[in-house]
Scaffold this motif. Structure first.
Motif, PDB file in Angstrom:
ATOM      1  N   GLU A  75      22.752  81.478  48.759  1.00 21.20           N
ATOM      2  CA  GLU A  75      22.655  80.770  47.489  1.00 21.20           C
ATOM      3  C   GLU A  75      24.050  80.549  46.931  1.00 21.20           C
ATOM      4  O   GLU A  75      24.882  81.457  46.928  1.00 21.20           O
ATOM      5  N   ALA A  76      24.297  79.365  46.432  1.00 23.68           N
ATOM      6  CA  ALA A  76      25.590  79.045  45.837  1.00 23.68           C
ATOM      7  C   ALA A  76      25.655  79.642  44.438  1.00 23.68           C
ATOM      8  O   ALA A  76      24.717  79.538  43.663  1.00 23.68           O
ATOM      9  N   GLU A  77      26.755  80.298  44.154  1.00 24.66           N
ATOM     10  CA  GLU A  77      26.935  80.875  42.834  1.00 24.66           C
ATOM     11  C   GLU A  77      27.853  79.967  42.032  1.00 24.66           C
ATOM     12  O   GLU A  77      28.933  79.597  42.476  1.00 24.66           O
ATOM     13  N   ILE A  78      27.391  79.611  40.865  1.00 20.80           N
ATOM     14  CA  ILE A  78      28.191  78.785  39.973  1.00 20.80           C
ATOM     15  C   ILE A  78      28.828  79.727  38.962  1.00 20.80           C
ATOM     16  O   ILE A  78      28.125  80.419  38.215  1.00 20.80           O
ATOM     17  N   PRO A  79      30.150  79.787  38.939  1.00 25.79           N
ATOM     18  CA  PRO A  79      30.803  80.738  38.039  1.00 25.79           C
ATOM     19  C   PRO A  79      30.592  80.345  36.582  1.00 25.79           C
ATOM     20  O   PRO A  79      30.587  79.176  36.231  1.00 25.79           O
ATOM     21  N   ALA A  80      30.371  81.361  35.749  1.00 23.10           N
ATOM     22  CA  ALA A  80      30.233  81.129  34.309  1.00 23.10           C
ATOM     23  C   ALA A  80      31.633  80.976  33.728  1.00 23.10           C
ATOM     24  O   ALA A  80      32.407  81.929  33.690  1.00 23.10           O
ATOM     25  N   THR A  81      31.954  79.773  33.302  1.00 23.53           N
ATOM     26  CA  THR A  81      33.305  79.498  32.807  1.00 23.53           C
ATOM     27  C   THR A  81      33.326  79.217  31.320  1.00 23.53           C
ATOM     28  O   THR A  81      34.362  78.906  30.762  1.00 23.53           O
ATOM     29  N   GLY A  82      32.167  79.294  30.680  1.00 29.18           N
ATOM     30  CA  GLY A  82      32.142  79.027  29.251  1.00 29.18           C
ATOM     31  C   GLY A  82      32.424  77.574  28.941  1.00 29.18           C
ATOM     32  O   GLY A  82      33.035  77.251  27.921  1.00 29.18           O
ATOM     33  N   GLY A  83      32.008  76.669  29.841  1.00 26.62           N
ATOM     34  CA  GLY A  83      32.216  75.258  29.594  1.00 26.62           C
ATOM     35  C   GLY A  83      33.541  74.722  30.093  1.00 26.62           C
ATOM     36  O   GLY A  83      33.809  73.552  30.013  1.00 26.62           O
ATOM     37  N   ARG A  84      34.391  75.597  30.574  1.00 23.48           N
ATOM     38  CA  ARG A  84      35.685  75.136  31.089  1.00 23.48           C
ATOM     39  C   ARG A  84      35.637  75.106  32.612  1.00 23.48           C
ATOM     40  O   ARG A  84      34.986  75.924  33.253  1.00 23.48           O
ATOM     41  N   GLU A  85      36.367  74.188  33.166  1.00 20.91           N
ATOM     42  CA  GLU A  85      36.451  74.069  34.618  1.00 20.91           C
ATOM     43  C   GLU A  85      37.444  75.098  35.159  1.00 20.91           C
ATOM     44  O   GLU A  85      38.505  75.303  34.581  1.00 20.91           O
ATOM     45  N   VAL A  86      37.076  75.732  36.247  1.00 14.77           N
ATOM     46  CA  VAL A  86      37.969  76.705  36.877  1.00 14.77           C
ATOM     47  C   VAL A  86      38.835  75.987  37.890  1.00 14.77           C
ATOM     48  O   VAL A  86      38.349  75.307  38.780  1.00 14.77           O
ATOM     49  N   ILE A  87      40.139  76.120  37.725  1.00 14.01           N
ATOM     50  CA  ILE A  87      41.089  75.489  38.651  1.00 14.01           C
ATOM     51  C   ILE A  87      41.821  76.595  39.364  1.00 14.01           C
ATOM     52  O   ILE A  87      42.399  77.480  38.743  1.00 14.01           O
TER      53      ILE A  87
END
Length: 191
Positions: free
Chosen positions: A178-190
């Motif tokens: 399963e793909a995990e989508i990181p919780a970024t609080g609305g910001r994109e992780v770079i």
């Protein structure tokens, strides 16, 4: 239920054939290399590995025939649909169904011709060069793989005709992970 069993058998057969062929080729190459070393020559020379290449060729042919049917089922075959996508939706559906039925007809014809060929070959005593298997066993992949591919074309046409969905292969998807989508609080992780 039966379709899921067929799907799994198809996947298991393809996986077994490619895995076993890879292992056989590895040991055949290793054997050929080690026979050239004087220390191993007396031990390995009596082992006959001449059958390995022939068997692997047959395994890859069988894998390709059943892999083509798997490709129809999962939608991984390459297709050029630029013009089809530009059509009016009414024409698009008919064009796609026509293409699927043409694929089914073609594979049914190939399967029938292959079955006639195999039946004729069964009446002879022809065997393969190194393994001396009856030749009809090797060529049996033509009708079996072609009829399975015909069934898969009809299966896709049925599903598309009822719901308008074609199989689509997602290259990012791996079964069981399963793909995990990181919780970024609305910001994109770079990174």
């Amino acid at each position: 239920m039966l379709l899921r069993i067929l799907d799994r058998l198809e996947e298991i057969l393809i996986t077994f054939l490619i895995g076993a062929a890879t292992v056989i080729i590895f040991f055949a190459v290793l054997h050929r290399y080690l026979v050239g070393i004087p220390l191993f020559y007396p031990l390995l020379f009596p082992i006959n590995m001449s059958w390995a290449q022939e068997l692997c060729i047959y395994m890859f042919v069988w894998m390709a025939k059943f892999g083509a049917a798997y490709g129809v089922r999962t939608g991984i075959h390459v297709g050029v649909d630029v013009l089809v996508n530009q059509l009016d939706p009414r024409w698009r559906k008919g064009t796609i169904l026509f293409g699927l039925f043409c694929g089914a007809l073609f594979t049914a014809v190939i399967g029938t011709m292959g079955a006639k060929f195999v039946y004729g070959l069964m009446q002879t005593d022809q065997v393969t060069p190194d393994m001396e298997l009856p030749s009809w066993i090797v060529y049996l992949c033509i009708p079996l793989g072609s009829y399975l591919m015909c069934f898969r074309f009809l299966q896709v046409a049925w599903t598309f005709g009822r719901g308008g969905e074609l199989p689509h292969h997602d290259h990012a998807y791996v079964e069981g992970i399963e793909a995990e989508i990181p919780a970024t609080g609305g910001r994109e992780v770079i990174r």
